[in-house]
Design an enzyme around this catalytic site. Structure first.
Site, short mmCIF file in Angstrom:
data_model
loop_
_atom_site.label_atom_id
_atom_site.label_comp_id
_atom_site.label_asym_id
_atom_site.label_seq_id
_atom_site.Cartn_x
_atom_site.Cartn_y
_atom_site.Cartn_z
N ASP A 105 27.86 98.63 -2.56
CA ASP A 105 28.81 98.72 -3.68
C ASP A 105 28.35 97.90 -4.87
OD1 ASP A 105 30.90 100.54 -3.12
OD2 ASP A 105 31.54 99.22 -1.49
N CYS A 165 25.08 92.16 3.89
CA CYS A 165 25.37 93.18 4.90
C CYS A 165 25.21 94.60 4.35
CB CYS A 165 26.75 92.99 5.48
SG CYS A 165 28.07 93.21 4.28
N HIS A 180 29.21 107.02 2.53
CA HIS A 180 29.54 106.57 3.89
C HIS A 180 29.09 107.55 4.95
CE1 HIS A 180 32.02 103.75 1.57
NE2 HIS A 180 31.53 102.94 2.47
N GLU A 186 30.97 92.48 -3.93
CA GLU A 186 30.56 93.87 -4.13
C GLU A 186 30.71 94.34 -5.55
OE1 GLU A 186 31.35 96.35 -0.46
OE2 GLU A 186 33.28 95.38 -0.71
C1 PEP Z 1 28.50 97.47 0.88
O1 PEP Z 1 29.17 97.94 -0.04
O2 PEP Z 1 27.33 97.05 0.75
C2 PEP Z 1 29.08 97.37 2.24
C3 PEP Z 1 28.43 96.76 3.20
O3 PEP Z 1 30.28 98.00 2.45
P1 PEP Z 1 30.42 99.60 2.61
O4 PEP Z 1 29.04 100.16 2.68
O5 PEP Z 1 31.19 99.84 3.86
O6 PEP Z 1 31.16 99.96 1.38
MG MG Z 2 31.32 98.21 0.25
#
Ligand code: PEP
Ligand code: MG
Length: 581
Positions: A457, A504, A191, A433
């Site tokens: 994920d 996303c 993150h 995910e």
């Molecule tokens: C993902 O896991 O692709 C996602 C968009 O969520 P995050 O990156 O916030 O875990």
């Molecule tokens: Mg995620």
């Protein structure tokens, strides 16, 4: 000049003076002492050791009284470590013989000691490493080398060089002064990387040990496109990077002309192109870059970027701001995705051996209703101001989705009973995910209003690769054929059941991978604001037939590397302007 290679996680180039933080992120003054300063410096160290000893002893007494002797013993052990004769001798040697400042010696010696403990790969000793770093912090504090809060008093532009930067620290970097950063640790899907992209800060992570090579203020180039970090560049290299910075600016200006044009292929197949945000203020950039809406609002950053736990009102204000500023465009609010590498104010779980497989995300929200309920109330209240949907992260079982949806209904009832303005009929979706959710997708689609694939994920859980671990970064590839097959299955099931689907994860922010996803039948992508115009440029440069050919070929390949090389080739053929040289 020294050139280092790491993992590129946020594109762009930054040039500036280094600000070096040590293992825990403190500033290290690296100045050498004059011979006549050595004695006084050693006295300062002795004084700091005394003050820390007093603090530890009083911690021990207080903790023993409140939590029992056993707990108080933690501080007794720290006290023993602090007075370890070898440790004291090494500090003395560095100050007296190498003329290092006390703060620098403390930071180096204790950092090395902690690292040695960590490397033993024994959880008990690794915990001792935390104690060592705790002692380091206290000594540095007493030596006046760190304040309790970090990075707050910058007054000139810098490039941050650090062992580690947490997502919340990254979120709190002062954008007026920080131009980019590079870290010894970290992986491509962590993150921290995502926040860096959100802030459009060029960043390279996972470089390995290099901080010993650097002093404050030396010039640094961070090449976030290629994962390079150049320390003390020679004039030729500096000039070539300055040229690249100029070229990037002119490409950005050219791309901005696309802002009001539709994201569609040259033969008119439309793509909905939304943006991912972490902070409300990012809506301005989203509008400037022609986003069709917000496809992912990572609300946990409300927690990670504020000093206090946000109230229902804080949630409500943030969501209302986003939906108002998006002026009628759809906004998808993702509920809290705390845990794993995103920790909030209070410890929400006991120590976990595998936090990414632990109490994170929707699991954590469902077990902490005092945390979850205010958020759901705020979402329904803000929905009166515009087009809001809600989605739940990391859904693994049907029961989880049902429980979360039921809680949303209960909250809506409460709001109705108390006469609080709200809107309850908002679309409710889930993030896909984990492979388990893909396998059960034919059941999920009967209950959800929409799906959004989180490829970050999904890649992590499919490939069994920690997304923020630099040691296995080469295996973490959302273009891996196994991940692509799971995505293909999602597209197929969603289509059969006429269920809206978007992607996303960071994967869609890569223009070449966006062409592939379009060819696989995806018609809605959500990308970081910094990637909106690049992805639009790519889509507007190809026909849908070309995208489908790309997908057909890619689905025959056996390795992520082959996929990426092939995609790079196609991008070079269709949209050469986007290839970074
Ligand atoms: C993902 O896991 O692709 C996602 C968009 O969520 P995050 O990156 O916030 O875990
Ligand atoms: Mg995620």
């Amino acid at each position: 000049m020294v050139e280092l290679q790491g993992i590129p996680v946020s594109p762009g180039v930054a040039i500036g003076p280094a600000l070096v933080l040590d293992a825990a992120g403190y500033r290290i003054p690296r100045s050498l002492l004059a011979a006549d300063e050595v004695e006084a410096e050693f006295a300062r160290l002795r004084d700091a050791v005394d003050r820390v000893s007093t603090r530890l002893e009083s911690n021990r007494l207080e903790t023993s009284a409140v939590a029992g002797e056993h707990t108080g013993d933690i501080f007794a052990a720290q006290l023993q470590m602090l007075h370890d004769p070898r440790l004291q001798a090494e500090l003395r040697r560095r100050i007296e013989q190498e003329h290092q400042s006390a703060a620098y010696a403390v930071s180096r010696v204790l950092h090395n000691y902690a690292e040695a403990l960590r490397k033993l790969d024994n959880p008990l000793l690794a915990d001792r490493a935390e104690d060592v770093l705790d002692i380091e912090k206290q000594l540095l504090f007493c030596l006046g080398a760190v304040s309790e809060s970090r990075l707050v008093d910058l007054d000139e532009t810098v490039i941050i060089l650090s062992h580690v930067l947490t997502p919340s620290e990254t979120a709190n970097l002062d954008r007026r002064y920080v131009r980019g950063f590079c870290t010894e640790t970290g992986g491509p899907g962590g993150h921290t990387a995502i926040v860096a992209k959100g802030l459009e800060l060029p960043a390279v992570v996972g470089i390995g040990n290099f901080l010993d090579l650097v002093g404050n203020r030396i010039k640094v180039i961070v090449d976030g496109d290629r994962g390079r970090v150049i320390l003390d560049p020679d004039p030729e290299t500096l000039a070539s990077y300055k040229k690249r910075l100029k070229e990037r600016r002119s490409l950005t200006a050219k791309l901005s002309e696309l802002r009001d044009l539709p994201a569609e292929t040259i033969d008119g197949t439309p793509l909905r192109l939304s943006a991912n945000i972490e902070f409300p203020h990012e809506t301005t950039t989203c509008i400037e870059r022609g986003a069709d809406g917000i496809g992912l609002y990572r609300t946990e950053f409300l927690y990670l970027s504020s000093a206090e736990e946000p109230s229902e009102e804080d949630h409500y204000q943030a969501y209302s701001q986003v939906v108002r500023e998006m002026e009628g465009r759809p906004v998808v609010i993702r509920t809290l995705d705390l845990g794993a590498d995103k920790m909030g104010h209070r410890p929400l779980a006991e120590y976990e051996h595998n936090p990414f497989l632990g109490l994170r995300s929707i699991r954590l929200s469902l077990r902490n209703l005092d945390l979850f309920r205010p958020q759901l109330r705020a979402i329904l209240r803000a929905a009166v101001h515009g087009d809001i949907s809600v989605m739940f992260p990391l859904i693994t079982t049907l029961a989880e989705f049902r429980q979360a949806r039921m809680l949303l209904n209960v909250v809506a009832e409460d709001l109705k009973e108390s006469g609080t303005p709200h809107r309850s009929n908002i679309p409710v979706g889930m993030m896909v995910e984990v492979p388990a959710a893909v396998m059960m997708l034919d059941r999920f689609v009967e209950e959800v209003d929409f799906l959004s694939i989180g490829t970050n994920d999904l890649a992590q859980y499919t490939l069994a690769v920690d997304r923020s671990n630099e040691y296995v970064a080469d295996l973490y590839q959302s273009s891996d054929p196994a991940v692509l097959r799971l995505i293909a299955r999602c597209v197929e099931v969603a289509k059969e059941h006429d269920c809206p689907l978007s992607i996303c994860g960071e994967m869609s922010s890569n223009p070449a991978r966006a062409l592939l996803l379009m060819g696989m039948g995806v018609r809605h992508l959500s990308v970081p604001p910094s990637s909106l115009l690049r992805v639009k440029k790519a889509i507007r440069s190809v026909s849908i037939g070309q995208c489908e050919q790309i997908a057909e070929r890619v689905m025959q390949l056996e390795a992520a590397r082959d996929v990426d090389l092939y995609l790079l080739d196609r991008l070079g053929e269709y949209v050469p302007e986007l290839i970074v040289t």
